[in-house]
Scaffold this active site. Structure first.
Site, short mmCIF file in Angstrom:
data_model
loop_
_atom_site.label_atom_id
_atom_site.label_comp_id
_atom_site.label_asym_id
_atom_site.label_seq_id
_atom_site.Cartn_x
_atom_site.Cartn_y
_atom_site.Cartn_z
N CYS A 148 -21.45 -19.77 -6.01
CA CYS A 148 -21.50 -20.13 -7.44
C CYS A 148 -21.18 -18.96 -8.39
O CYS A 148 -20.46 -19.14 -9.38
CB CYS A 148 -22.86 -20.73 -7.78
N GLY A 179 -29.75 -22.24 -8.53
CA GLY A 179 -28.82 -21.68 -7.54
C GLY A 179 -29.47 -21.49 -6.18
O GLY A 179 -28.79 -21.34 -5.17
N GLU A 201 -26.07 -12.34 -1.52
CA GLU A 201 -25.26 -12.74 -2.67
C GLU A 201 -24.22 -11.66 -3.02
O GLU A 201 -23.06 -11.97 -3.31
CB GLU A 201 -26.18 -13.00 -3.88
N LYS A 204 -21.40 -11.72 -0.58
CA LYS A 204 -20.51 -12.88 -0.78
C LYS A 204 -19.59 -12.64 -1.98
O LYS A 204 -18.39 -12.89 -1.93
CB LYS A 204 -21.33 -14.15 -1.02
N ARG A 234 -32.05 -12.70 -10.00
CA ARG A 234 -32.51 -14.05 -10.35
C ARG A 234 -33.33 -13.98 -11.62
O ARG A 234 -34.22 -13.11 -11.74
CB ARG A 234 -33.36 -14.58 -9.20
N HIS A 241 -25.30 -19.47 -14.63
CA HIS A 241 -25.31 -18.05 -14.27
C HIS A 241 -24.62 -17.24 -15.37
O HIS A 241 -23.54 -17.62 -15.86
CB HIS A 241 -24.54 -17.82 -12.96
N1 LIG Z 1 -27.52 -24.57 -5.89
C1 LIG Z 1 -26.36 -23.98 -6.16
O1 LIG Z 1 -26.07 -23.58 -7.30
C2 LIG Z 1 -25.34 -23.79 -5.06
C3 LIG Z 1 -24.10 -23.28 -5.41
C4 LIG Z 1 -23.13 -23.10 -4.45
C5 LIG Z 1 -23.40 -23.43 -3.15
N2 LIG Z 1 -24.62 -23.91 -2.80
C6 LIG Z 1 -24.84 -24.27 -1.38
O2 LIG Z 1 -24.98 -25.68 -1.27
C7 LIG Z 1 -25.87 -26.01 -0.22
C8 LIG Z 1 -27.01 -26.87 -0.80
O3 LIG Z 1 -27.70 -26.14 -1.80
P1 LIG Z 1 -28.78 -26.84 -2.74
O4 LIG Z 1 -29.03 -25.83 -3.80
O5 LIG Z 1 -28.37 -28.21 -3.12
O6 LIG Z 1 -30.05 -26.93 -1.74
P2 LIG Z 1 -31.33 -27.90 -1.79
O7 LIG Z 1 -31.66 -28.31 -3.18
O8 LIG Z 1 -32.38 -27.20 -1.00
O9 LIG Z 1 -30.86 -29.20 -0.98
C9 LIG Z 1 -30.62 -29.17 0.40
C10 LIG Z 1 -30.12 -30.52 0.88
O10 LIG Z 1 -29.86 -30.40 2.29
C11 LIG Z 1 -30.65 -31.37 2.99
N3 LIG Z 1 -31.14 -30.79 4.24
C12 LIG Z 1 -32.04 -29.78 4.42
N4 LIG Z 1 -32.26 -29.55 5.73
C13 LIG Z 1 -31.49 -30.45 6.39
C14 LIG Z 1 -31.31 -30.76 7.78
N5 LIG Z 1 -31.93 -30.07 8.74
N6 LIG Z 1 -30.46 -31.76 8.11
C15 LIG Z 1 -29.80 -32.46 7.13
N7 LIG Z 1 -29.96 -32.23 5.81
C16 LIG Z 1 -30.79 -31.23 5.46
C17 LIG Z 1 -31.82 -31.71 2.07
O11 LIG Z 1 -32.29 -32.99 2.41
P3 LIG Z 1 -33.88 -33.39 2.31
O12 LIG Z 1 -34.16 -33.73 0.87
O13 LIG Z 1 -33.97 -34.59 3.21
O14 LIG Z 1 -34.65 -32.21 2.81
C18 LIG Z 1 -31.11 -31.66 0.71
O15 LIG Z 1 -30.43 -32.85 0.50
C19 LIG Z 1 -26.34 -24.68 0.38
O16 LIG Z 1 -25.53 -24.35 1.48
C20 LIG Z 1 -26.12 -23.70 -0.76
O17 LIG Z 1 -25.95 -22.39 -0.31
C21 LIG Z 1 -25.59 -24.12 -3.73
#
Ligand SMILES: NC(=O)c1ccc[n+]([C@@H]2O[C@H](COP(=O)([O-])OP(=O)(O)OC[C@H]3O[C@@H](n4cnc5c(N)ncnc54)[C@H](OP(=O)(O)O)[C@@H]3O)[C@@H](O)[C@H]2O)c1
Length: 349
Positions: A148, A179, A201, A204, A234, A241
């Site tokens: 991000c 994030g 971070e 990356k 953070r 951001h």
């Molecule tokens: N947040 C950002 O700004 C951002 C930006 C760029 C990239 N990312 C990347 O995007 C990805 C998701 O980030 P997020 O911020 O959305 O995280 P998050 O809010 O923690 O959501 C994680 C998601 O993955 C699912 N999950 C967790 N463990 C799992 C498993 N063992 N099997 C299948 N599904 C599983 C969760 O489902 P449940 O609800 O069922 O647990 C939830 O839907 C990460 O790789 C992160 O690095 C995030």
């Protein structure tokens, strides 16, 4: 219509996918997946919805499935992935045997023949897909978008590296709590506080930015050859951001020219008029106290970055500095994947 599925549909990024894909002219959500604890539940029952807008009616009754290809409807064409990186390493490859995977996870970003793409910056990296499919004997493929904070930085740098000779770049980030995901940063750690460390971070930002701004010769990516140093922090902001960027040029400095090149920057998504493409990927703020995350993160539906405080850096010859704000879960995540998929739909599918 192209049918799409979302992996990690209940999370921070997954919810943004749902918001951005509601009423999309080309993509229709037909499958939602999450962890085993959510699988089998209605989307509305399994999700802590955190966005300001209401959860769309169209997804409330969709039954979540487990995150594996056999649980997915056969009619899905594109799978948007926002799952934890450890899971993405293995499972995204399984999906790529049959599906187009547009991923937010970092697992495959820097792998050979897997395009890491910002459509305005390096759309030509999509040419890697043919090699990827041949090498793995896949019908589908994986395309990734950057981290991000990298997306916002790289968008702001593209018109600079295209028009000037860059010697070095330093960036200091102030990153929103969303994030880190829904359960990412405990409130006791961040309220009335700031955390001067975000795991992996800085690495990356430093590698992905040079990769994106490099060039692809049909086989390998040659990263951009200037120096880049990042310090990541953070802060108690929910979304958006902020980054303070310091650029040293080898050329004589002309701030007006730099501002002009940033303000007029457009890329392939703007030429193709893709649905999610902002008219202006970079918006220049003239007010002395902008950009600010609360006021500027939603610029052009969260798909533009805002740049302000563009000024000479007195400390080093031929140097300037600026501040940018980008929406981390829209332009920095779900919106980035959707724009990648729109470009793929236009050029490849
Ligand atoms: N947040 C950002 O700004 C951002 C930006 C760029 C990239 N990312 C990347 O995007 C990805 C998701 O980030 P997020 O911020 O959305 O995280 P998050 O809010 O923690 O959501 C994680 C998601 O993955 C699912 N999950 C967790 N463990 C799992 C498993 N063992 N099997 C299948 N599904 C599983 C969760 O489902 P449940 O609800 O069922 O647990 C939830 O839907 C990460 O790789 C992160 O690095 C995030």
């Amino acid at each position: 219509m192209i049918n799409v599925g979302i992996l990690g549909a209940t999370g921070m990024v997954g919810q943004r996918f749902i918001q951005l894909l509601e009423n999309h002219p080309d993509f229709e959500i037909t499958a939602l997946a999450a962890s085993f604890k959510s699988a089998g539940k209605r989307y509305e029952d399994a999700t802590n919805w955190y966005l300001d807008n209401e959860m769309p009616e169209s997804v409330k009754d969709i039954k979540l499935v487990e995150t594996n290809p056999s649980a997915m409807n056969n009619d899905v064409d594109i799978v948007f992935s926002s799952i934890p990186t450890e899971l993405a390493f293995k499972i995204e490859k399984e999906f790529a045997k049959d599906y187009v995977v547009a991923s937010n996870a970092s697992a495959h970003r820097m792998k050979k023949n897997i395009p890491l793409v910002i459509p305005e910056v390096n759309p030509e990296y999509l040419d890697m897909i043919e090699n990827q499919q041949k090498e793995n004997n896949w019908d589908g493929f994986i395309v990734t978008n950057p981290n991000c904070s990298t997306i916002a930085l790289t968008l702001s740098l593209k018109p600079i590296v295209d028009n000037f000779n860059v010697n070095s770049i330093r960036v200091s980030t102030m990153q929103a709590v969303s994030g880190a995901g829904y359960n990412g940063v405990p409130s006791m750690a961040i309220v009335d506080n700031l955390v001067p460390y975000i795991g992996n971070e800085e690495e990356k930002m430093e590698t992905e930015t040079l990769h994106l701004l490099g060039n692809y010769d049909g086989k390998n990516v040659h990263p951009a050859d200037f120096k880049l140093s990042a310090s990541c922090h953070r802060v108690p902001v929910i979304d958006g951001h902020t980054e303070a960027v310091f650029v040293e040029l080898d050329d004589d400095l002309n701030i007006e020219d730099i501002e002009d090149k940033m303000a007029n920057f457009k890329g392939l998504p703007q030429k193709l008029n893709l649905f999610s493409a902002p008219k202006n990927p970079i918006i220049i703020k003239k007010e002395e106290d902008r950009p600010q995350p609360r006021m500027d993160r939603n610029a052009e539906n969260g798909m533009s970055i805002s740049v302000g405080r563009l000024r000479k850096d007195q400390a080093i010859d031929n140097s300037f500095k600026y501040v940018l704000v980008g929406h981390n879960t829209i332009r920095g995540a779900a919106g980035a994947s959707v724009l990648n998929a729109e470009l793929i739909n236009d050029k490849i599918l």
